[in-house]
Design an enzyme around this catalytic site. Structure first.
Site, PDB file in Angstrom:
ATOM      1  N   THR A 129      22.922 -66.836 -39.067  1.00  0.00           N
ATOM      2  CA  THR A 129      23.928 -67.848 -39.593  1.00  0.00           C
ATOM      3  C   THR A 129      23.427 -68.988 -40.499  1.00  0.00           C
ATOM      4  OG1 THR A 129      23.809 -68.989 -37.545  1.00  0.00           O
ATOM      5  CG2 THR A 129      25.808 -67.663 -37.868  1.00  0.00           C
ATOM      6  N   CYS A 130      22.085 -69.113 -40.251  1.00  0.00           N
ATOM      7  CA  CYS A 130      21.178 -70.178 -40.796  1.00  0.00           C
ATOM      8  C   CYS A 130      20.273 -69.647 -41.478  1.00  0.00           C
ATOM      9  CB  CYS A 130      20.805 -71.217 -39.851  1.00  0.00           C
ATOM     10  SG  CYS A 130      19.882 -72.394 -40.124  1.00  0.00           S
ATOM     11  N   LYS A 131      20.133 -69.745 -42.956  1.00  0.00           N
ATOM     12  CA  LYS A 131      19.460 -69.309 -43.790  1.00  0.00           C
ATOM     13  C   LYS A 131      18.343 -69.722 -44.113  1.00  0.00           C
ATOM     14  CE  LYS A 131      21.770 -65.277 -44.252  1.00  0.00           C
ATOM     15  NZ  LYS A 131      21.827 -64.453 -42.921  1.00  0.00           N
ATOM     16  N   LEU A 145      19.252 -67.002 -34.614  1.00  0.00           N
ATOM     17  CA  LEU A 145      19.632 -68.046 -35.775  1.00  0.00           C
ATOM     18  C   LEU A 145      19.591 -67.477 -37.040  1.00  0.00           C
ATOM     19  CD1 LEU A 145      20.596 -70.948 -36.146  1.00  0.00           C
ATOM     20  CD2 LEU A 145      18.073 -71.548 -35.953  1.00  0.00           C
TER      21      LEU A 145
END
Ligand code: GRE
Length: 338
Positions: A250-252, A247
């Site tokens: 895409t999701c910092k 994950l």
């Protein structure tokens, strides 16, 4: 409290009287009263606002609205009709009424163009969209706005610097038939609305929409569609398991950071003090906005609940009006300074 701002407040088009009456029959104990209230913009509504201390209302077209229209041309012409109609209605009442744009969400650039028209031509304060757009020849497809294809739309939203309200709609097609048909009393506020919107916004978070558009501001109703209650668990699974599994590509940021920087929740239709207390802890008073959900809920329940809550004055003013006045860059409205 005087001068409250309410922003999940529905209207319908008078020409859909029959449909409105039918929909009201599914959700209202008194469908005649509901239909009369949702079709009224400036009489009964402003009388209620005066009676219950609401200074300013942001109106939006009722659900499922244009998101139910799966023929793209028809959806676009309905959106334009709705926006032109409400612009004319609110025009004589600039210190009491504003509007959120209605958009056909079949094509990202077209949705962006209509939002731009509404903001620049009419001074609308943002957009409200009812979850996924129904699409396909038989209405079976559902368009989500969490993929890269929608970046052109989100670029326009952030360039115009207006918020986007992600409102629920009812389940349709096979989703309705497989999940909800045999559990029909759970459709709407008891479960399906929150499930639909939380899936969609968590999709936006995990697919990187807010990383690509860090200025984007998205509003969720009903005290956050169950997400604040699950904040710890979602955070734990994102950070400790899903990110090591991929994950992180895409999701910092953490879900708490997205709530602090990109998301807002409103009290629409959820007048629970314990739940609001939880939201003040998990989300914070700086990101909570008072709302009613009229005419699905009523002014009295929402406003007497909010007015009677014992809370420090600073947070009460933020949630009641100051956060919304700043977020929507409102000018003068009734009892702003009260
Ligand atoms: C809405 O906000 O659109 C809504 C409904 C049905 C029930 C409750 C509700 O359409 O808030």
């Amino acid at each position: 409290m005087l001068g409250k701002i309410a922003l999940e407040e529905a209207f319908a088009l008078p020409r859909f009287k029959e449909r409105t009456r039918w929909w009201a029959g599914l959700f209202a104990l008194d469908p005649e009263k509901h239909a009369a209230e949702i079709n009224d913009i400036t009489e009964q509504r402003i009388a209620y606002m005066d009676q219950y201390g609401v200074g300013y209302t942001l109106l939006s077209y009722t659900a499922p609205g244009v998101q139910d229209v799966f023929e793209p041309k028809e959806a676009q012409s309905l959106a334009v009709e709705v926006n032109d109609y409400i612009a004319a209605q609110i025009k004589p009442h600039p210190t009491r009424l504003g509007a959120l744009a209605t958009l056909s969400m079949h094509a990202p650039q077209q949705a962006a163009d209509e939002l731009r028209r509404c903001v620049t031509k009419y001074g609308f304060k943002g957009a409200l969209v009812n979850d996924t757009q129904r699409a396909g020849a038989d209405g079976e497809d559902m368009i989500f706005y969490d993929g890269a294809k929608w970046d052109v739309f989100w670029e326009t939203v952030t360039e115009l610097d207006v918020p986007f309200y992600l409102h629920p709609r009812n389940p349709t097609g096979q989703i309705h038939d497989k999940l909800w048909a045999d559990r029909k009393w759970l459709i709407g506020p008891p479960l399906s609305f929150a499930q639909g919107v939380s899936l969609h916004v968590l999709g936006m978070i995990t697919n990187g929409v807010f990383d690509r558009h860090p200025k984007l501001q998205v509003i969720l109703g009903h005290l956050g569609e169950h997400i604040p209650f699950d904040m710890w668990r979602i955070n734990h699974w994102f950070e400790d398991i899903k990110k090591p599994l991929g994950l992180k590509e895409t999701c910092k940021k953490t879900i708490r950071e997205y709530f602090a920087q990109n998301l807002w929740i409103t009290t629409s239709g959820n007048f629970s003090t314990p739940t609001l207390d939880l939201c003040r802890t998990e989300v914070g008073a700086d990101r909570i906005l008072f709302s009613i959900d009229y005419p699905f809920e009523n002014f009295k329940d929402a406003c007497t609940w909010y007015d009677d809550i014992v809370m420090n004055d600073i947070d009460k003013r933020k949630i009641g009006k100051e956060n919304a006045a700043a977020l929507f860059k409102l000018g003068d409205f009734k009892d702003r300074e009260a």
